[in-house]
Write a protein that holds these residues in place. Sequence first.
Motif, short mmCIF file in Angstrom:
data_model
loop_
_atom_site.label_atom_id
_atom_site.label_comp_id
_atom_site.label_asym_id
_atom_site.label_seq_id
_atom_site.Cartn_x
_atom_site.Cartn_y
_atom_site.Cartn_z
N ARG A 1 5.60 -6.53 -8.31
CA ARG A 1 5.20 -6.74 -9.70
C ARG A 1 3.69 -6.93 -9.81
N GLU A 2 3.12 -7.73 -8.93
CA GLU A 2 1.67 -7.93 -8.92
C GLU A 2 0.95 -6.62 -8.62
N LEU A 3 1.51 -5.84 -7.70
CA LEU A 3 0.91 -4.56 -7.36
C LEU A 3 0.91 -3.62 -8.57
N MET A 4 2.02 -3.55 -9.29
CA MET A 4 2.09 -2.66 -10.44
C MET A 4 1.15 -3.11 -11.55
N ILE A 5 1.00 -4.41 -11.74
CA ILE A 5 0.05 -4.91 -12.73
C ILE A 5 -1.37 -4.52 -12.32
N SER B 1 -8.32 -7.15 -0.87
CA SER B 1 -7.76 -7.15 -2.22
C SER B 1 -6.24 -7.06 -2.18
N LEU B 2 -5.73 -6.15 -1.37
CA LEU B 2 -4.27 -6.01 -1.27
C LEU B 2 -3.63 -7.23 -0.62
N GLU C 1 0.83 -1.20 0.00
CA GLU C 1 0.00 0.00 0.00
C GLU C 1 0.87 1.26 0.00
N ASP C 2 1.94 1.25 0.78
CA ASP C 2 2.86 2.38 0.82
C ASP C 2 3.54 2.58 -0.53
N LEU C 3 3.95 1.49 -1.16
CA LEU C 3 4.59 1.57 -2.47
C LEU C 3 3.63 2.14 -3.51
N ALA C 4 2.39 1.69 -3.50
CA ALA C 4 1.39 2.19 -4.45
C ALA C 4 1.16 3.69 -4.26
#
Length: 116
Positions: free
Chosen positions: A76-80, A68-69, A23-26
């Motif tokens: 990689r999954e987060l960026m997709i 969801s998170l 979440e922080d990265l997003a």
Amino acid sequence: VLKEARFDRHFVRDLVWSRHQLEDLAERRFRACQEMLSSSAGSGMGASEKHKFADLFARVGPEDFSSSLAKLHTPRELMIMMSEMLARIEAHNDADYTVAAQDMEIAVAKAAEQAL
């Protein structure tokens, strides 16, 4: 050195991150994108025109957002997932469009498919 770099890249890519780290990265990626867009626009966006990361998910309940998170494990999954979410937002002409829980589930499923 090349062999070590290749190993490191795959090792880092496949690390499992916590939901809070993702979440922080997003949020950091979202803010960086806004900063890049405002600097490339010349005069920049006003403070009132900038959206907050949480505003995108106003229609998603906290429990749906967390679940969801929790299904994502790597950056990689987060960026997709975020790419899919932003594509859904851009597909709507409404400036006030926010993501629904169903949109998040679809994006997470696509991220899981593509991450394999």
